[in-house]
Design a protein around this motif. Structure first.
Motif: not given
Length: 440
Positions: A170, A173, A219
């Motif tokens: 995360e 990303l 993503r």
């Protein structure tokens, strides 16, 4: 040589397998790439098929014994946590990002393996503290682009939980989206490891692995949206690829236990190695056997006799034994004396004490990260063990399916998209995927 695209976005979904295609075809953002672009049904990985050699092959077009990254970690017998091949200086020859820099293209890399201290404009290298006194942020800053990383950590550092997944991906990303919008790099290399982690911890087809693929789809969607928001989507090429597949296993083999029994490894009172003549260096599904002295014929004979006895024992978990020359012919490290391939269901660890074979349970995995329920590193000749390559956008033909290619072919293909040349590589351009505008 003409450039086929202005922006090449290479997204590595670590451990994405050709066996995942049926699921990928149902997920909207992967489906977009597959329907708007082209793909290779089965990509043959390299030997050993572990992450750092694979990612170096992707950016060089060469096998491990040529680019020099022959394993994830270094040969450091006795060290409980060996150092990894973190640094660009360990790669022999040129890379995709080196050639991009020479051509005055803007480069960025986020957690791409073996990029420590690389000449990349915006570099967040994959590196972690491997000593008690080291700090994650400091070691990253020191080996990448400090200001760039500092800004990313200030903005998105709250998303991280060490190197745990899915939090790490995360962070990567959000850093990727921000980099696309603010830097608009000509070459962007991104490495996501969520799926690899889940497969190691829970198994190849586990619910956790399937959930990670769904997260990867999200993503990919965020990255596609960022390209559109930044105004470069129409002049970009998006590549989504895997580096290797994985196989379920639940039996660990400890060849060093047998080498210790044969007095080829000696340990002190605390069980630490204090000397060795032969050592088994794990690549998960395969392993190198190294000699301290390559000319020690007596030890070579001893090791060969041991391996031969295991090969004929159906309970020993050994599928094949290669000589050093045979390993080199497959692209692996020529300095090993033997290379050993595990049977499906087995993998190698480096423990010196205990049983030769250990059955792995979920409790073991929770207790110690060296234990896994699926892994890679196996020979690319293993059945149902291919990875993937898909691409869409500028320079990519539409709706072309290539049945087979090799991981070594990806580097030359990526270079061609940017009008670059990696030189005399082991791989070749996958021309069927490209809208070539000259005779190169």
């Amino acid at each position: 040589m003409s450039r086929l695209t202005n922006h090449l976005i290479v997204i590595s979904f670590d451990c994405l397998s050709a066996l995942d295609f049926p699921l990928l075809r149902t997920l909207p953002h992967f489906k977009t790439i597959l329907e708007k672009g082209s793909y290779v049904e089965k990509v043959e990985t390299i030997y050993p098929s572990v992450t750092y050699p694979c990612h170096t092959t992707i950016v060089t077009g060469n096998y491990p014994n040529r680019h020099g990254i022959i394993n994830n970690t270094l040969l450091q017998p006795g060290r409980s946590s060996p150092d990894w091949n973190w640094y660009r200086s360990l790669i022999s020859g040129t890379t995709l990002y080196d050639e991009a820099k020479k051509a005055n293209l803007t480069t960025a890399a986020l957690l791409w393996p073996v990029t420590g201290k690389a000449n990349i404009d915006y570099n967040l290298p994959e590196i972690f503290p491997n000593r008690p006194w080291q700090n994650q942020i400091f070691i990253s800053l020191r080996n990448g682009s400090p200001r760039y990383q500092w800004d990313l950590n200030k903005r998105f550092g709250h998303l991280r939980n060490g190197i745990n997944q899915p939090e790490l991906d995360e962070f990567v990303l959000e850093s990727t989206v921000h980099t696309i919008k603010t830097k608009k790099p000509n070459l962007l290399l991104v490495h996501f490891t969520d799926l690899d982690t889940q497969r190691h911890d829970y198994g190849f087809s586990s619910n956790e692995a399937i959930a990670a693929i769904h997260r990867h789809n999200d993503r990919l969607g965020r990255i596609l949206a960022a390209l559109k928001e930044s105004g470069i989507y129409e002049n970009s090429t998006i590549v989504a690829l895997g580096d290797h597949s994985a196989l379920d296993e639940n039996m660990a083999l400890h060849l060093n236990v047998l080498l210790h029994t044969e007095k080829l490894i000696t340990i002190n009172a605390k069980g630490k190695i204090n000397n060795w003549k032969a050592y088994c260096k794990s690549c998960d599904g395969s392993a190198y056997i190294y000699l301290k002295d390559r000319n020690d014929s007596e030890t070579t004979t001893k090791v060969k006799e041991l391996l031969d006895s295991l090969l004929v024992n159906p309970e020993a978990g050994i599928e094949k034994v290669l000589s050093g020359d045979e390993a080199a012919s497959k692209g692996a490290d020529s300095s090993c004396v033997f290379m050993v391939e595990a049977k499906k269901g087995y993998y190698f660890l480096e423990d010196v004490q205990g049983d030769y074979v250990k059955k792995i349970t979920r409790e073991d995995v929770l207790a110690d990260p060296k234990y896994t329920l699926a892994c890679h590193g196996y020979s690319p000749e293993k059945p149902e063990y291919s990875t993937i390559f898909m691409a869409a956008g500028k320079g990519i033909r539409k709706k072309t399916i290539v049945p087979q290619a090799r991981l070594i072919d990806e580097g030359p293909t990526l270079a061609r998209l940017l009008g670059l040349n990696l030189g005399n590589t082991d791989g070749k351009i996958i021309e069927e995927l490209l809208t070539l505008t000259d005779n190169y």
